[in-house]
Design a protein around this motif. Structure first.
Motif, PDB file in Angstrom:
ATOM      1  N   GLU A  64      17.035  -5.425  18.632  1.00 45.96           N
ATOM      2  CA  GLU A  64      16.136  -6.206  19.321  1.00 45.96           C
ATOM      3  C   GLU A  64      14.601  -6.152  18.762  1.00 45.96           C
ATOM      4  O   GLU A  64      14.501  -7.917  18.142  1.00 45.96           O
ATOM      5  N   SER A  65      14.638  -5.898  17.313  1.00 45.00           N
ATOM      6  CA  SER A  65      13.630  -6.483  16.305  1.00 45.00           C
ATOM      7  C   SER A  65      13.855  -7.652  15.546  1.00 45.00           C
ATOM      8  O   SER A  65      13.039  -8.444  14.697  1.00 45.00           O
ATOM      9  N   THR A  66      15.081  -7.369  15.304  1.00 48.90           N
ATOM     10  CA  THR A  66      14.952  -8.415  14.109  1.00 48.90           C
ATOM     11  C   THR A  66      16.133 -10.038  14.726  1.00 48.90           C
ATOM     12  O   THR A  66      16.214 -10.882  13.928  1.00 48.90           O
ATOM     13  N   GLU A  67      15.649  -9.794  15.978  1.00 55.02           N
ATOM     14  CA  GLU A  67      15.382 -10.884  16.285  1.00 55.02           C
ATOM     15  C   GLU A  67      14.630 -11.088  17.584  1.00 55.02           C
ATOM     16  O   GLU A  67      14.691 -12.221  18.167  1.00 55.02           O
ATOM     17  N   PHE A  68      13.698 -10.814  16.947  1.00 56.23           N
ATOM     18  CA  PHE A  68      12.228 -11.424  17.555  1.00 56.23           C
ATOM     19  C   PHE A  68      11.494 -12.269  17.895  1.00 56.23           C
ATOM     20  O   PHE A  68      11.991 -12.875  16.830  1.00 56.23           O
ATOM     21  N   GLU A  69      11.464 -13.254  18.276  1.00 55.02           N
ATOM     22  CA  GLU A  69      10.749 -14.603  18.781  1.00 55.02           C
ATOM     23  C   GLU A  69       8.929 -14.194  18.863  1.00 55.02           C
ATOM     24  O   GLU A  69       8.528 -14.087  19.734  1.00 55.02           O
ATOM     25  N   PRO A  70       8.266 -14.412  17.962  1.00 53.17           N
ATOM     26  CA  PRO A  70       6.943 -13.860  17.951  1.00 53.17           C
ATOM     27  C   PRO A  70       6.175 -15.333  18.869  1.00 53.17           C
ATOM     28  O   PRO A  70       5.165 -15.237  18.807  1.00 53.17           O
ATOM     29  N   HIS A  71       6.953 -16.072  18.263  1.00 55.00           N
ATOM     30  CA  HIS A  71       6.123 -17.399  19.488  1.00 55.00           C
ATOM     31  C   HIS A  71       7.084 -17.961  20.807  1.00 55.00           C
ATOM     32  O   HIS A  71       6.633 -19.232  20.803  1.00 55.00           O
ATOM     33  N   SER A  72       7.310 -17.122  21.850  1.00 52.09           N
ATOM     34  CA  SER A  72       7.754 -17.348  22.295  1.00 52.09           C
ATOM     35  C   SER A  72       6.889 -18.085  23.514  1.00 52.09           C
ATOM     36  O   SER A  72       7.808 -18.846  24.618  1.00 52.09           O
ATOM     37  N   ILE A  73       6.475 -17.736  23.469  1.00 53.34           N
ATOM     38  CA  ILE A  73       5.331 -18.549  24.482  1.00 53.34           C
ATOM     39  C   ILE A  73       4.633 -20.497  24.072  1.00 53.34           C
ATOM     40  O   ILE A  73       4.396 -20.536  25.598  1.00 53.34           O
ATOM     41  N   VAL A  74       5.181 -20.946  23.304  1.00 53.12           N
ATOM     42  CA  VAL A  74       5.971 -21.969  23.100  1.00 53.12           C
ATOM     43  C   VAL A  74       7.086 -22.627  22.893  1.00 53.12           C
ATOM     44  O   VAL A  74       7.476 -23.424  23.715  1.00 53.12           O
TER      45      VAL A  74
END
Length: 243
Positions: A64-74
């Motif tokens: 899951e960490s390799t597909e993490f989207e840190p800017h999902s709010i955008v």
């Protein structure tokens, strides 16, 4: 993402990021998690879990960490908007096709609607300045680049599948899970970057901080230890190791 983009991002990461510094911090964090796993509440929890189940959780969070989207709010709202926009355009094309079949409108009407105008051109026609559109596009590209770099770092820093599968200790597997799970947080990579910079100035300061965290973790999880005892144990441990 294109192959050339991946190559560029990998080159940037290898040029500017010292992954060995981050891996060293990873092992420090895992040591803290291991210490915490010795506390009675967590021991009881681990005893209630099967090793295979814990291992599956650790493996899943690593992936899951390799597909993490840190800017999902955008990006999540933009993704929804694009889907809605395409759905509406399909409806428009269907209406144009019906008009062509039933009322004899030109077939060019349907063909003209098939692709649909770019969203940017619609915004421009409604008076949005081109400078705003360019700034927005640059901002989204910067966020996308940042997301890709963070996912690349997560792939480098996660506890690899082989290490998880080779471990038979529940406490260790649980520590691997906690670390991998932390990589799905927006704050982890910035905090690690800050610690790397501080450690470059004073390695002793950061190492003492981790030793302090280990003892204070015991205080938080141990009902028999009071705050002053935890501070005393911390000071004693640090002074002993410095000798």
């Amino acid at each position: 993402m294109s192959r050339s983009s991946k190559i560029i991002e990998r080159a940037v990461a290898n040029r500017w990021i010292r992954f060995e510094d981050y891996r060293s911090l990873r092992e420090n964090f895992i040591s803290v998690y291991l210490e915490a796993a010795e506390a009675e509440p967590i021991r009881e929890y681990l005893e209630s879990r099967e090793s295979d189940s814990l291992r599956d959780d650790a493996l899943a969070t690593g992936e899951e960490s390799t597909e993490f989207e840190p800017h999902s709010i955008v990006f999540d709202p933009l993704s929804i908007f694009r889907k809605v926009y395409r759905a509406l355009w399909v409806i428009v094309v269907l209406i144009a096709y019906i008009l062509h079949k039933t009322l004899g409108y030109s077939a060019e009407l349907v063909v003209g609607f098939l692709d649909g105008p770019p969203i940017a051109s619609i915004l421009f026609e409604y008076g949005v300045p081109i400078s705003w559109l360019l700034a927005g596009a640059a901002y989204l590209l910067a966020l996308k680049f940042d997301s890709n770099i963070i996912r690349l770092m997560n792939d480098e820093l996660r506890v690899k599948d082989e290490r998880i599968k080779d471990s038979d200790l529940k406490s260790e597997i649980f520590s691997f899970y906690l670390w991998n799970h932390s990589l799905t947080s927006n704050t982890t990579i910035p905090v690690l970057a800050l610690l790397v910079m501080v450690r470059a100035l004073s390695e002793e300061l950061v190492d003492d901080g981790f030793r302090f965290a280990i003892i204070m973790m015991a205080y938080i999880l141990d009902d028999d230890m009071n705050f002053m005892e935890a501070l005393g144990a911390t000071s004693k441990k640090i002074s002993t190791e410095d000798e």
